[in-house]
Design an enzyme around this catalytic site. Structure first.
Site, PDB file in Angstrom:
ATOM      1  N   HIS A 126      69.208 -12.011   6.600  1.00 41.92           N
ATOM      2  CA  HIS A 126      68.348 -11.922   5.411  1.00 41.92           C
ATOM      3  C   HIS A 126      68.685 -13.116   4.531  1.00 41.92           C
ATOM      4  O   HIS A 126      69.833 -13.281   4.103  1.00 41.92           O
ATOM      5  CB  HIS A 126      68.584 -10.613   4.650  1.00 41.92           C
ATOM      6  N   CYS A 127      67.705 -13.979   4.294  1.00 44.04           N
ATOM      7  CA  CYS A 127      67.974 -15.224   3.558  1.00 44.04           C
ATOM      8  C   CYS A 127      67.731 -15.003   2.064  1.00 44.04           C
ATOM      9  O   CYS A 127      66.591 -14.758   1.658  1.00 44.04           O
ATOM     10  CB  CYS A 127      67.063 -16.324   4.094  1.00 44.04           C
TER      11      CYS A 127
END
Ligand SMILES: [Zn+2]
Ligand SMILES: [Zn+2]
EC number: 2.3.1.225
Length: 268
Positions: A126-127
């Site tokens: 998850h950026c």
């Protein structure tokens, strides 16, 4: 609904990225950098190319950030139908799991993201800079974005350096070049981060593994069962599948084929 409810983390982070991008571009245009020298010499092609690359990197960022990263379908399926589908498509030896948060049957390599509250196919990470997951659908574009962003950052770094003049007294220098110097430092930091990210993602893609699998292989059931990476088909095929979707085939099939190969090599 209160107006501030619209200020979700995603909106804030994307607005921040957009403002930062155009802010840095403006600083480069307002100082005596190579951009201004090109303009004065009538060479407009280079400044225009730079602007188009900045715009391209921003559009790519927004695309990766807003697109579906490969969410697993959560539409409720009749139990029987789901069971039939599973037996038909998935070899029995594969340890498929039901997600304990959204209750979907997770395909191989999928993982639940707590920030997105969904299961994501071929989950990578998850950026927080995108406020989106990087998964099966947007990972190739994410790598393309990193490459374009790095090219823009390195060009911007050269432009900032070309405008820096060091002179005394320092008070006067700080007023005339302080902002450009701060921009140069910021660009150096971003370039370093983008280089490291691009290098690590190219390495992962080349060996057909994900960030999550790389850092947590000891905790992942389908990787713990055997040594090595069951999805690695060699450099060329890994890259061809990642960027062009060829050779096709599900992860489940690949995993089962690897198990057969493993079994036959042990038999020999
Ligand atoms: Zn889930
Ligand atoms: Zn996520």
């Amino acid at each position: 609904m209160a107006p501030w409810a619209l200020l979700t983390p995603g909106v804030l982070v994307r607005t921040g990225h957009t403002v930062l991008t155009w802010g840095i571009t403006l600083v480069l245009f307002l100082h005596d950098t190579a951009l201004r020298q090109w303009e004065e010499q009538g060479e407009l092609l280079l400044p225009l190319t730079f602007l188009l690359l900045v715009l391209g990197s921003l559009l790519l960022y927004l695309t990766v950030s807003l697109m579906d990263p490969g969410y697993v379908n959560v539409l409720p399926q009749p139990q029987e139908e789901a069971k039939e589908e599973q037996t038909a498509m998935v070899p029995q030896a594969i340890p498929l799991r039901r997600c304990r948060y959204c209750m979907v049957l997770q395909p191989l390599r999928a993982r639940h993201c707590r920030e997105c509250r969904r299961c994501v196919r071929r989950y990578d990470h998850h950026c927080p800079w995108m406020e989106n997951c990087v998964g099966e659908r947007n990972h190739p574009l994410f790598v393309a974005y990193l490459a374009l962003q790095l090219a823009v950052l390195l060009w911007a770094l050269y432009l900032a350096w070309s405008g820096l003049r060091f002179f005394q007294p320092w008070g006067l220098w700080l007023r005339s070049s302080g902002l450009l110097f701060a921009t140069f430092l910021l660009l150096s930091l971003f370039s370093l981060v983008a280089s490291l990210l691009l290098a690590s993602h190219l390495y992962l893609v080349a060996s057909n593994t994900t960030t999550w699998e790389f850092i947590s292989s000891h905790r992942i059931a389908y990787l713990r069962q055997r040594p090595g990476n069951p999805f690695d088909r060699g450099l060329t095929r890994n890259l061809a599948h990642f960027f062009c979707g060829w050779p096709s085939g599900s992860w489940e099939t690949l995993w089962a084929e690897d198990e057969e190969e493993e079994g036959s090599s042990q038999a020999v």
